[in-house]
Design a protein around this motif. Structure first.
Motif, PDB file in Angstrom:
ATOM      1  N   THR A  16      51.767 -19.525  43.389  1.00  0.00           N
ATOM      2  CA  THR A  16      51.247 -18.242  43.862  1.00  0.00           C
ATOM      3  C   THR A  16      49.724 -18.268  43.882  1.00  0.00           C
ATOM      4  O   THR A  16      49.089 -17.806  44.831  1.00  0.00           O
ATOM      5  CB  THR A  16      51.743 -17.072  42.987  1.00  0.00           C
ATOM      6  N   ASP A  19      48.574 -20.214  46.796  1.00  0.00           N
ATOM      7  CA  ASP A  19      48.708 -19.395  48.013  1.00  0.00           C
ATOM      8  C   ASP A  19      47.586 -18.367  48.115  1.00  0.00           C
ATOM      9  O   ASP A  19      47.089 -18.093  49.213  1.00  0.00           O
ATOM     10  CB  ASP A  19      50.066 -18.691  48.051  1.00  0.00           C
ATOM     11  N   LEU A  23      44.923 -18.017  51.076  1.00  0.00           N
ATOM     12  CA  LEU A  23      44.745 -16.737  51.757  1.00  0.00           C
ATOM     13  C   LEU A  23      43.279 -16.332  51.809  1.00  0.00           C
ATOM     14  O   LEU A  23      42.808 -15.787  52.817  1.00  0.00           O
ATOM     15  CB  LEU A  23      45.578 -15.656  51.045  1.00  0.00           C
ATOM     16  N   ALA A  33      45.194  -5.717  49.995  1.00  0.00           N
ATOM     17  CA  ALA A  33      45.474  -6.611  51.121  1.00  0.00           C
ATOM     18  C   ALA A  33      46.049  -7.939  50.634  1.00  0.00           C
ATOM     19  O   ALA A  33      46.934  -8.506  51.280  1.00  0.00           O
ATOM     20  CB  ALA A  33      44.203  -6.838  51.936  1.00  0.00           C
ATOM     21  N   ILE A  34      45.568  -8.405  49.506  1.00  0.00           N
ATOM     22  CA  ILE A  34      46.120  -9.638  48.944  1.00  0.00           C
ATOM     23  C   ILE A  34      47.571  -9.409  48.520  1.00  0.00           C
ATOM     24  O   ILE A  34      48.460 -10.188  48.862  1.00  0.00           O
ATOM     25  CB  ILE A  34      45.283 -10.122  47.739  1.00  0.00           C
ATOM     26  N   GLU A  36      49.761  -7.385  49.560  1.00  0.00           N
ATOM     27  CA  GLU A  36      50.691  -7.206  50.689  1.00  0.00           C
ATOM     28  C   GLU A  36      51.300  -8.524  51.157  1.00  0.00           C
ATOM     29  O   GLU A  36      52.329  -8.529  51.818  1.00  0.00           O
ATOM     30  CB  GLU A  36      49.969  -6.538  51.861  1.00  0.00           C
ATOM     31  N   ASN A  37      50.679  -9.636  50.821  1.00  0.00           N
ATOM     32  CA  ASN A  37      51.145 -10.944  51.264  1.00  0.00           C
ATOM     33  C   ASN A  37      52.146 -11.594  50.311  1.00  0.00           C
ATOM     34  O   ASN A  37      52.589 -12.708  50.564  1.00  0.00           O
ATOM     35  CB  ASN A  37      49.945 -11.887  51.434  1.00  0.00           C
ATOM     36  N   PHE A  38      52.478 -10.910  49.215  1.00  0.00           N
ATOM     37  CA  PHE A  38      53.337 -11.508  48.201  1.00  0.00           C
ATOM     38  C   PHE A  38      54.462 -10.558  47.813  1.00  0.00           C
ATOM     39  O   PHE A  38      54.290  -9.350  47.844  1.00  0.00           O
ATOM     40  CB  PHE A  38      52.506 -11.880  46.960  1.00  0.00           C
ATOM     41  N   ASN A  39      55.579 -11.127  47.441  1.00  0.00           N
ATOM     42  CA  ASN A  39      56.731 -10.338  47.009  1.00  0.00           C
ATOM     43  C   ASN A  39      56.755 -10.208  45.492  1.00  0.00           C
ATOM     44  O   ASN A  39      57.792 -10.382  44.852  1.00  0.00           O
ATOM     45  CB  ASN A  39      58.037 -10.981  47.498  1.00  0.00           C
TER      46      ASN A  39
END
Length: 104
Positions: A16, A19, A23, A33-34, A36-39
């Motif tokens: 993570t 990633d 990003l 915003a960061i 939002e890219n991860f679950n």
């Protein structure tokens, strides 16, 4: 409580965090915003960001009430320098194997 010293190797050990670095390479994003890219939860993203900041791989700049993160990948040179030593060793071993196979 004693804080553990973190280093760049610890930071990149987690997928993570790798990633997040990818990003943020070349751009700044706020924490939302960061996330939002991860679950994963926003607090989990914040924890990863905190570790990256402690290791010097992410820098946070405040702009008004917003906090923007950007990657500072210069610290990754430590990883490159460390792996370079082993790259030379493996190249030497592979060259010796090639020589051995050529003689067979």
């Amino acid at each position: 409580m004693n804080q553990l010293r973190r280093d760049v190797f610890q930071a990149i050990a987690d997928p993570t965090r790798r990633d997040i670095i990818d990003l943020l390479a070349g751009r700044s994003l706020n924490l939302n915003a960061i996330a939002e890219n991860f679950n994963i939860s926003r607090p989990a993203v914040s924890k990863h960001i905190r570790i990256l900041v402690e290791c010097g791989l992410v820098v946070i700049a405040e702009q008004g009430r917003e906090r923007f993160c950007r990657a500072d990948v210069r610290k990754l040179q430590e990883v490159n320098a460390w792996t370079e030593r082993y790259r030379a060793l493996w190249n030497e071993k592979l060259d010796a194997l090639g020589d051995f196979l050529d003689q067979q």
